[in-house]
Motif scaffolding. Structure first.
Motif, PDB file in Angstrom:
ATOM      1  N   GLN A 173      22.862  36.281  56.556  1.00 13.88           N
ATOM      2  CA  GLN A 173      21.662  37.102  56.458  1.00 13.88           C
ATOM      3  C   GLN A 173      21.312  37.745  57.797  1.00 13.88           C
ATOM      4  O   GLN A 173      21.028  38.931  57.894  1.00 13.88           O
ATOM      5  N   GLU A 176      23.659  40.544  58.771  1.00 15.47           N
ATOM      6  CA  GLU A 176      23.371  41.845  58.161  1.00 15.47           C
ATOM      7  C   GLU A 176      22.199  42.527  58.847  1.00 15.47           C
ATOM      8  O   GLU A 176      22.219  43.721  59.125  1.00 15.47           O
ATOM      9  N   GLN A 177      21.191  41.722  59.170  1.00 15.11           N
ATOM     10  CA  GLN A 177      20.022  42.291  59.837  1.00 15.11           C
ATOM     11  C   GLN A 177      20.393  42.864  61.200  1.00 15.11           C
ATOM     12  O   GLN A 177      19.975  43.950  61.575  1.00 15.11           O
ATOM     13  N   TYR A 180      22.142  46.293  61.167  1.00 13.99           N
ATOM     14  CA  TYR A 180      21.247  47.442  61.111  1.00 13.99           C
ATOM     15  C   TYR A 180      20.599  47.681  62.462  1.00 13.99           C
ATOM     16  O   TYR A 180      20.455  48.822  62.908  1.00 13.99           O
ATOM     17  N   GLU A 181      20.198  46.585  63.130  1.00 10.24           N
ATOM     18  CA  GLU A 181      19.533  46.758  64.424  1.00 10.24           C
ATOM     19  C   GLU A 181      20.445  47.429  65.434  1.00 10.24           C
ATOM     20  O   GLU A 181      20.039  48.352  66.136  1.00 10.24           O
TER      21      GLU A 181
END
Lengths: 367, 423
Positions: A173, A176-177, A180-181
């Motif tokens: 998780q 994935e975050q 994007y960052e």
């Protein structure tokens, strides 16, 4: 002087061998544009990390040139290359606070105290860690350490940042975050990023272009969509995304299609990609979501009987394993829509696909 | 504190499923674990108690224990404590001394008294033994003039002052002696005469030789440990064997090899003469002096520095240095700011290990130290084995122990023992 359209980084005929017997990188050529997010993707041992290390200056090239900003850097020491780098395990200095870690590259460059502090704070804010400056890396979570590492690689405004599997140690998780960052930071700063990973979804998410490595060679260099939709060869088709393979012998070749007789005797027409002559063995590549259940022959020119082996409910789609044309591992993704046909194991169904979705590639011997 | 904040009131004590307070239930559940741990540690605990703690306590006791006179001429020892030290004691005290000495003579204990008093007043041994011998024939007084006539020292104040001090059951005189002090003839604490001051010099020498050995070990061990931590396993194992070789060789063999190498007619001197670095007449004395002690001990103690350093360096990922370089630091700066600070725990552990070991080292300085390379431990051994002054040996050991504890505490303050890593 320097044309901004010139590539920032050029690998020209680069080779690398560690033991003088085996080339881990064979004739590597690559131009990386300014502001690009380029990912080197490949299984472990494919030579992608070696290329990164040569670019960073930690490994000498055995042959060939690496150019940065139009100048060869083969003989430039790593600390003079001005390349930011994020390491696999972050490599934050454990005996320094977060702020000291970030200040390190600025102090080395002899920056004044006030300016250093301002830059450090700005970098911390950029990764949403304002106020964490006094902490030790060990007091941060994995994701926070990762952010500090990114901030440290960017704080001295390098024009190029290298990232060596930076998200490998994070759970799914968080990974994935962070994808994007990092992607957003890249978009905001316009910095050039060379990213190494073995995770294809990571590569697809973040990159402008992806170089797929295998066996010391770049198998394909393309944008994520092209890589997935139009793989050049069987390895790339297999490595990127899920893929159904059917093996057979080319029977007929026209301008852009090839007709292949499968080992089971069925005839399939496919787009001709890299088969050159009749009689050659070929691997057909077909994405699971491009296969239609209960297909009719007006839309689909390849229609076969398939036996349902296994149904796995995955919420948005039903993953269906069928036996077709002698392939027992053939996967179909059936969307979970209201008009989906009910299937049960052992049932025989008609499946079909379009010629355009099926690509005739070189013969792939791997599993 | 969090504990007090959450201390439950009478109503809301956490209960376990059977209604027992949770804390109690936990204690019962953990009791077996504790018991098991204790049983497993018991043999070692007993062993340490018998072979280490108890002897140390006994030694510390011996350094103040003073039974030789107190137990063997008990009546005088008791009565002399009331003597005011203004004039030579009167007849009564002489009579008590005569009775005590006679009794001691019968038990053949006069020698112990004589030896003990001799520590404080040189030459008093013969005075005691002579008096005790003559007392066999003299059965009754008056004694005072007879004593003084027999040996004029009985008429000297310092004899009696010394006897009074020496007959106390516990004494600080061994400790005073071990730091080159003594009780004067009037009972004051003064420095030993210059020609008898040796122990402070020895402590000081022990201290700086140990420092020198520690520094040499750091200097030699750091690069080799770095190589071992960074080279491929095969090569680093080879190096490790070379480093550990001195560990596996007998101490005597190693020390003797150094003698062969370093003596004036030895290999190294021969080579230097052969190549013309020195004349045959001016061969360099490298053994049986401080140089010999330092060289041989550095060699022997080197593994104690390498092992903690290596184990600390092994845990430093190479990516730290790479990160520092990629951030713009050159090799030297990256080493100074990143690598060196991270290895300090290893340096600290190795240094304290080598230092403490060398402070107490005995056999090597005894073999190759000559006169100038002797350490305090050699004198402790001397007093244990040769002069049989166990009280002084114990006091020297006590001072050494206290000094090491002090250094350890200071070290803890500066470096922090919790930061130290043995591996």
């Amino acid at each position: 002087m320097i044309d901004t359209n010139d590539p920032l980084v050029r690998f020209i005929g680069v080779q690398k061998s560690y033991d003088g017997e085996i080339l881990v990188v064979k004739d590597f050529n690559l131009d990386i544009a300014r502001g690009e997010f380029l990912t080197m993707l490949g299984p472990s041992g494919s030579g992608k990390t070696t290329c990164l290390m040569m670019l960073a200056g930690f490994e000498p090239t055995t042959h060939g040139d690496i150019m940065l900003d139009g100048k060869p850097i083969n003989n430039v020491a790593p600390h003079k290359r001005g390349i930011g780098m994020v390491f696999q395990n972050y490599a934050l200095f454990p005996h320094m606070s977060v702020a000291e870690n970030l200040a390190f590259p600025l102090e080395v460059r002899g920056m004044g105290k006030a300016e250093t502090e301002e830059k450090v704070n700005r970098a911390l804010d950029m990764v949403q860690l304002g106020g964490f400056g006094h902490r030790r890396p060990a007091q941060l979570s994995g994701g926070q350490q990762q952010r500090v590492a990114v901030a440290r690689a960017l704080v001295f405004d390098p024009q190029l940042v290298l990232m060596d599997e930076p998200l490998g140690a994070l759970d799914k998780q968080l990974r994935e975050q962070m994808q994007y960052e990092i992607k957003h930071i890249h978009e905001r700063l316009g910095v050039t990023v060379v990213y190494v990973t073995h995770d294809q979804s990571e590569a697809l998410t973040m990159s402008n272009r992806i170089a797929v490595f295998e066996d010391g060679i770049v198998q394909q260099l393309a944008a994520p969509a092209d890589l997935y939709e139009k793989p050049d060869n069987a390895f790339v088709a297999q490595f990127i995304g899920e893929n159904n393979r059917l093996n057979g012998i080319v029977k007929e070749i026209s301008d852009d299609t090839a007709t292949v007789e499968l080992d089971s005797g069925d005839m399939v027409t496919a787009v001709r990609i890299n088969v050159s002559q009749v009689g050659e063995r070929s691997t057909l590549s077909l994405r699971p979501e491009r296969v239609q259940v209960n297909a009719d022959s007006t839309d689909f020119n390849n229609i076969f009987d398939a036996t349902v082996r296994e149904l796995i409910y995955l919420g948005d789609h039903i993953r269906t394993r069928v036996n077709v044309c002698g392939n027992d591992e053939f996967i179909i993704k059936v969307p979970n829509s209201s008009n989906v046909a009910h299937m049960s194991e052992g049932e025989t169904i008609k499946i079909g696909w379009k010629t355009n979705d099926c690509r005739a590639l070189d013969f792939y011997e791997g599993l | 504190m969090a504990v007090t904040a959450t201390t439950p009131t009478a109503d809301d004590i956490m209960l376990d499923a059977s209604g027992m307070p949770l804390k109690q239930a936990l204690a019962i559940a953990e009791r077996n674990k504790r018991r098991k741990a204790l049983i497993m540690a018991l043999p070692l605990l007993a062993f340490i108690l018998v072979s280490f703690i108890f002897p140390i306590i006994q030694m510390l006791f011996r350094s103040i224990d003073n039974p030789a006179i107190h137990d063997n001429i008990p009546n005088l020892s008791r009565e002399i404590q009331d003597w005011d030290e203004r004039a030579i004691p009167d007849e009564a005290l002489f009579a008590i001394l005569a009775d005590d000495l006679r009794a001691a003579g019968k038990l053949k204990n006069q020698g112990k008294v004589a030896t003990r008093l001799n520590y404080d007043i040189t030459g008093s041994r013969s005075m005691i033994t002579q008096t005790a011998r003559k007392l066999k024939k003299k059965t009754e007084g008056p004694y005072k003039d007879w004593f003084i006539g027999l040996n004029e020292k009985w008429g000297e104040m310092r004899t009696w002052v010394a006897l009074k001090k020496a007959s106390q059951k516990y004494t600080a005189s061994f400790y005073l002696n071990s730091i080159d002090m003594r009780y004067s003839e009037t009972g004051k604490i003064v420095a030993q005469p210059e020609e008898r001051q040796i122990y402070l010099t020895l402590f000081w020498r022990t201290f700086y030789i140990s420092i020198a050995i520690t520094l040499i070990c750091v200097f030699l061990a750091y690069p080799i440990s770095f190589l071992m931590a960074t080279l491929p396993v095969r090569t680093s194992n080879m190096l490790m064997i070379l480093v550990l070789l001195p560990f596996w060789t007998s101490l005597l063999v190693r020390t003797t090899s150094w003698i062969v190498l370093l003596q004036t007619q030895g290999t190294l001197n021969d080579l230097m003469v052969y190549f013309g670095f020195i004349d045959d007449e001016n061969r360099i004395q490298m053994i049986y002096n401080m140089t010999g002690t330092i060289v041989a001990m550095s060699h022997i103690l080197l593994p104690f520095m390498v092992l903690p350093l290596y184990s600390v360096m092994k845990t430093i990922p190479p990516s730290y240095m790479r990160a520092a370089r990629s951030l713009g630091a050159n090799q030297a700066y990256a080493f100074y700011k990143i690598y060196l600070p991270l290895t300090i725990p290893g340096v600290a552990a190795g240094s304290i290990l080598v230092f403490i070991l060398s402070v107490g080292y005995y056999i090597t300085p005894a073999l190759v130290g000559g006169r100038t390379g002797q350490l305090i431990s050699n004198f402790i051994a001397f007093h244990m084995q040769k002069s049989l002054n166990w009280g002084l040996a114990a006091a020297l050991g006590g001072v050494l122990l206290a000094a090491i504890l002090l250094i350890y505490l200071a070290y803890n303050r500066i470096i922090g023992i919790d930061k130290m890593k043995m591996g």
